[in-house]
Scaffold this motif. Structure first.
Motif, PDB file in Angstrom:
ATOM      1  N   GLY A  36       0.759  -1.236   0.000  1.00 16.22           N
ATOM      2  CA  GLY A  36       0.000   0.000   0.000  1.00 16.22           C
ATOM      3  C   GLY A  36       0.792   1.289   0.000  1.00 16.22           C
ATOM      4  N   GLY A  37       0.027   2.362  -0.015  1.00  9.06           N
ATOM      5  CA  GLY A  37       0.555   3.712   0.085  1.00  9.06           C
ATOM      6  C   GLY A  37      -0.371   4.552   0.933  1.00  9.06           C
ATOM      7  N   MET A  38       0.044   5.783   1.205  1.00 10.38           N
ATOM      8  CA  MET A  38      -0.729   6.634   2.096  1.00 10.38           C
ATOM      9  C   MET A  38      -0.851   8.033   1.515  1.00 10.38           C
ATOM     10  SD  MET A  38      -0.204   7.113   6.209  1.00 10.38           S
ATOM     11  CE  MET A  38      -0.235   5.343   6.461  1.00 10.38           C
ATOM     12  N   LEU A  39      -1.971   8.665   1.839  1.00  6.96           N
ATOM     13  CA  LEU A  39      -2.223  10.048   1.458  1.00  6.96           C
ATOM     14  C   LEU A  39      -2.715  10.794   2.684  1.00  6.96           C
ATOM     15  CD1 LEU A  39      -2.788  12.309  -0.742  1.00  6.96           C
ATOM     16  CD2 LEU A  39      -5.113  11.363  -0.831  1.00  6.96           C
ATOM     17  N   TYR A  40      -2.117  11.961   2.976  1.00  6.27           N
ATOM     18  CA  TYR A  40      -2.603  12.829   4.048  1.00  6.27           C
ATOM     19  C   TYR A  40      -3.349  13.977   3.398  1.00  6.27           C
ATOM     20  CZ  TYR A  40      -2.675  15.807   8.175  1.00  6.27           C
ATOM     21  OH  TYR A  40      -3.082  16.594   9.231  1.00  6.27           O
ATOM     22  N   THR A  44      -6.636  14.085   7.627  1.00  3.58           N
ATOM     23  CA  THR A  44      -6.896  12.650   7.707  1.00  3.58           C
ATOM     24  C   THR A  44      -5.875  11.888   6.874  1.00  3.58           C
ATOM     25  OG1 THR A  44      -9.271  12.989   8.038  1.00  3.58           O
ATOM     26  CG2 THR A  44      -8.589  10.820   7.257  1.00  3.58           C
ATOM     27  N   TYR A  45      -5.417  10.757   7.420  1.00  4.80           N
ATOM     28  CA  TYR A  45      -4.562   9.846   6.669  1.00  4.80           C
ATOM     29  C   TYR A  45      -5.440   8.805   5.975  1.00  4.80           C
ATOM     30  CZ  TYR A  45      -0.636  11.717   9.377  1.00  4.80           C
ATOM     31  OH  TYR A  45       0.294  12.538   9.944  1.00  4.80           O
ATOM     32  N   TYR A  46      -5.151   8.547   4.703  1.00  2.00           N
ATOM     33  CA  TYR A  46      -5.844   7.516   3.935  1.00  2.00           C
ATOM     34  C   TYR A  46      -4.821   6.462   3.505  1.00  2.00           C
ATOM     35  CZ  TYR A  46      -9.628  10.910   3.791  1.00  2.00           C
ATOM     36  OH  TYR A  46     -10.612  11.810   4.149  1.00  2.00           O
ATOM     37  N   TRP A  47      -5.110   5.227   3.847  1.00  2.00           N
ATOM     38  CA  TRP A  47      -4.224   4.108   3.556  1.00  2.00           C
ATOM     39  C   TRP A  47      -4.893   3.252   2.476  1.00  2.00           C
ATOM     40  CZ3 TRP A  47      -3.157  -0.036   7.908  1.00  2.00           C
ATOM     41  CH2 TRP A  47      -2.329  -1.057   7.416  1.00  2.00           C
ATOM     42  N   TYR A  48      -4.208   3.104   1.328  1.00  2.00           N
ATOM     43  CA  TYR A  48      -4.715   2.319   0.201  1.00  2.00           C
ATOM     44  C   TYR A  48      -3.848   1.077   0.023  1.00  2.00           C
ATOM     45  CZ  TYR A  48      -6.763   6.894  -0.868  1.00  2.00           C
ATOM     46  OH  TYR A  48      -7.425   8.102  -0.784  1.00  2.00           O
ATOM     47  N   GLY A  49      -4.464  -0.032  -0.352  1.00  2.00           N
ATOM     48  CA  GLY A  49      -3.674  -1.234  -0.569  1.00  2.00           C
ATOM     49  C   GLY A  49      -4.428  -2.305  -1.323  1.00  2.00           C
ATOM     50  N   GLU A  50      -3.717  -3.365  -1.639  1.00  2.00           N
ATOM     51  CA  GLU A  50      -4.315  -4.524  -2.310  1.00  2.00           C
ATOM     52  C   GLU A  50      -5.209  -5.259  -1.304  1.00  2.00           C
ATOM     53  OE1 GLU A  50      -0.961  -6.887  -3.475  1.00  2.00           O
ATOM     54  OE2 GLU A  50       0.184  -5.069  -3.884  1.00  2.00           O
ATOM     55  N   ILE A 115      -2.324  10.050  -5.082  1.00  2.00           N
ATOM     56  CA  ILE A 115      -1.857  11.409  -4.829  1.00  2.00           C
ATOM     57  C   ILE A 115      -2.986  12.383  -5.157  1.00  2.00           C
ATOM     58  CG2 ILE A 115       0.621  11.009  -5.076  1.00  2.00           C
ATOM     59  CD1 ILE A 115       0.412  11.787  -8.004  1.00  2.00           C
ATOM     60  N   TYR A 116      -2.892  13.575  -4.596  1.00  2.00           N
ATOM     61  CA  TYR A 116      -3.924  14.593  -4.790  1.00  2.00           C
ATOM     62  C   TYR A 116      -3.383  15.698  -5.675  1.00  2.00           C
ATOM     63  CZ  TYR A 116      -7.210  18.364  -3.734  1.00  2.00           C
ATOM     64  OH  TYR A 116      -8.131  19.374  -3.825  1.00  2.00           O
ATOM     65  N   ASN A 117      -4.172  16.064  -6.676  1.00  2.00           N
ATOM     66  CA  ASN A 117      -3.794  17.132  -7.590  1.00  2.00           C
ATOM     67  C   ASN A 117      -4.475  18.429  -7.156  1.00  2.00           C
ATOM     68  OD1 ASN A 117      -3.661  18.908  -9.899  1.00  2.00           O
ATOM     69  ND2 ASN A 117      -3.016  17.130 -11.106  1.00  2.00           N
ATOM     70  N   LYS A 118      -3.704  19.342  -6.607  1.00  2.00           N
ATOM     71  CA  LYS A 118      -4.271  20.590  -6.091  1.00  2.00           C
ATOM     72  C   LYS A 118      -4.849  21.469  -7.196  1.00  2.00           C
ATOM     73  CE  LYS A 118      -1.309  20.914  -1.985  1.00  2.00           C
ATOM     74  NZ  LYS A 118      -0.277  21.729  -1.283  1.00  2.00           N
ATOM     75  N   LYS A 119      -4.345  21.330  -8.416  1.00  2.00           N
ATOM     76  CA  LYS A 119      -4.797  22.197  -9.506  1.00  2.00           C
ATOM     77  C   LYS A 119      -6.208  21.865  -9.959  1.00  2.00           C
ATOM     78  CE  LYS A 119      -0.285  23.462 -11.418  1.00  2.00           C
ATOM     79  NZ  LYS A 119       0.581  23.461 -12.635  1.00  2.00           N
ATOM     80  N   ASN A 120      -6.566  20.591  -9.983  1.00  2.00           N
ATOM     81  CA  ASN A 120      -7.894  20.217 -10.475  1.00  2.00           C
ATOM     82  C   ASN A 120      -8.764  19.508  -9.442  1.00  2.00           C
ATOM     83  OD1 ASN A 120      -6.911  17.568 -10.421  1.00  2.00           O
ATOM     84  ND2 ASN A 120      -6.503  17.504 -12.629  1.00  2.00           N
ATOM     85  N   GLN A 277       5.890   7.708   4.745  1.00  2.00           N
ATOM     86  CA  GLN A 277       4.923   8.787   4.932  1.00  2.00           C
ATOM     87  C   GLN A 277       5.438   9.840   5.919  1.00  2.00           C
ATOM     88  OE1 GLN A 277       1.946   9.558   3.549  1.00  2.00           O
ATOM     89  NE2 GLN A 277       1.847  11.353   4.864  1.00  2.00           N
ATOM     90  N   PRO A 278       5.535  11.111   5.500  1.00  2.00           N
ATOM     91  CA  PRO A 278       5.844  12.165   6.475  1.00  2.00           C
ATOM     92  C   PRO A 278       4.709  12.293   7.495  1.00  2.00           C
ATOM     93  CG  PRO A 278       6.051  12.938   4.200  1.00  2.00           C
ATOM     94  CD  PRO A 278       5.358  11.624   4.137  1.00  2.00           C
ATOM     95  N   ILE A 279       5.061  12.571   8.737  1.00  2.00           N
ATOM     96  CA  ILE A 279       4.066  12.748   9.783  1.00  2.00           C
ATOM     97  C   ILE A 279       3.718  14.232   9.869  1.00  2.00           C
ATOM     98  CG2 ILE A 279       3.474  12.348  12.194  1.00  2.00           C
ATOM     99  CD1 ILE A 279       3.993   9.833  10.496  1.00  2.00           C
ATOM    100  N   SER A 280       2.456  14.554   9.639  1.00  2.00           N
ATOM    101  CA  SER A 280       2.026  15.939   9.601  1.00  2.00           C
ATOM    102  C   SER A 280       2.273  16.634  10.939  1.00  2.00           C
ATOM    103  CB  SER A 280       0.534  16.015   9.268  1.00  2.00           C
ATOM    104  OG  SER A 280       0.074  17.342   9.286  1.00  2.00           O
ATOM    105  N   GLY A 281       2.841  17.835  10.850  1.00  2.00           N
ATOM    106  CA  GLY A 281       3.081  18.636  12.044  1.00  2.00           C
ATOM    107  C   GLY A 281       4.342  18.292  12.803  1.00  2.00           C
TER     108      GLY A 281
END
Length: 322
Positions: A36-40, A44-50, A115-120, A277-281
């Motif tokens: 898996g991977g993670m998105l902050y 909120t942290y989101y963990w995606y995986g098989e 990943i999150y695209n801030k532009k769209n 994953q970087p830890i926010s803050g």
């Protein structure tokens, strides 16, 4: 100890992360998010995986240990504290009827990253898409308006015409996104700069660690330096990790050696890298994510999460029981 908590939605709660043990979600079901991977995003942290279910098989035609389960899809879990996780469901589902579809249960779906695209405002998922014999060696892309899906599958391709197996994504501070993958039959790693919408590779790419057989890439950045964590290629069996550093994504990558410390460090604690994953803050605090594969019962594979810290300027990952 990585982090603690006190209350979680009235369900059984966890106060610590215990690497390699069974880990339960808010429904008291074993967390199922491998490779898996993670998105902050927005606190909120989101963990995606098989999402692996069913019997693990070794096909009759197999010439190597290509143990597999039928493809179920990509799962998503959410958390505020990295310890207690809420199951958000299967956000990209397999295809059960169309046998030629990339996501058919008979195919291979591995290493999903979002990943999150801030532009769209879109959430973009890349994954390793393959045929059952691993001959297709493609990247697949899906997109959603929400971190919890559903994700709409767009198709697969070989980035810049090159094989793509184990893979990850990285978004730099300026919004530039990259796909990093094992290619050339896993002999060489490729770094592909993505288009502004993150849906395709541009023509700009770089080959690194040629003929060194590295896979399971994970990228992070600290104090202007770029770091790349990888494993060797030994199928489902553990091997020694390597961590490399560069001044830019397309710069010269230099190996720093094995970052793991403690018992079984030469086998990456019996795990394989999947994400950092970087830890926010918390500047300079990172979470190193590994899979502890159980090749003959893949749904029972576990997770090894450990703090990644810096010692005399170099990243290290020290084993902790909790």
């Amino acid at each position: 100890m990585l982090v603690s908590c006190s209350v979680f939605m009235g369900q059984e709660k966890h106060n610590v992360i215990s690497p390699g043990t069974k880990w339960y979600d808010n429904n008291h079901e074993v967390i199922n998010a491998h490779g898996g991977g993670m998105l902050y995003h927005n606190g909120t942290y989101y963990w995606y995986g098989e999402y692996k279910q069913g019997k693990t098989i070794l096909p009759d035609w197999a010439t190597w240990e290509c143990y597999r389960t039928d493809v179920t899809g990509v799962s998503c879990y959410s958390s505020k504290n990295l310890v207690n996780w809420k199951f958000e469901g299967i956000v990209l589902e397999s295809e059960k009827s169309d046998s030629i579809h990339d996501l058919h249960v008979s195919k291979v779906l591995e290493r999903p990253k979002v990943i999150y695209n801030k532009k769209n405002g879109k959430f973009v998922m890349w994954m390793h898409i393959d045929s059952a014999d691993y001959g297709k060696a493609c990247a697949g892309v899906a997109v959603s308006d929400y971190p919890t899906g559903p994700f709409h599958y767009l198709g697969s391709f070989r980035p810049n015409g090159q094989m793509s197996r184990d893979q990850t994504l990285f978004v730099d501070d300026d919004g530039s996104a990259y796909q990093i993958c094992s290619s050339e039959n896993n002999e060489t790693l490729y770094i592909h700069l993505l288009t502004e919408d993150y849906l395709q590779p541009t023509k700009k790419f770089k080959r690194i660690f040629e003929k060194q057989f590295r896979e399971a890439p994970a990228v992070f950045k600290h104090k202007g330096k770029y770091y790349l964590l990888t494993s060797g290629c030994s199928g489902w069996d553990p091997n020694v990790a390597d961590l490399a550093v560069a001044d830019s994504m397309f710069g010269e990558w230099k190996s720093l050696g094995n970052p793991c410390r403690g018992d079984n460090a030469d086998k990456t604690f019996y795990g394989q890298s999947t994400y950092v994953q970087p830890i926010s803050g918390h500047e300079g605090m990172f979470l190193a994510m590994f899979d502890k594969w159980n090749k003959t019962d893949l749904p029972d594979s576990r997770y090894i999460w450990l703090p990644l810290t810096f010692d005399s300027g170099n990243p290290i990952i020290v084993w902790q029981n909790k």
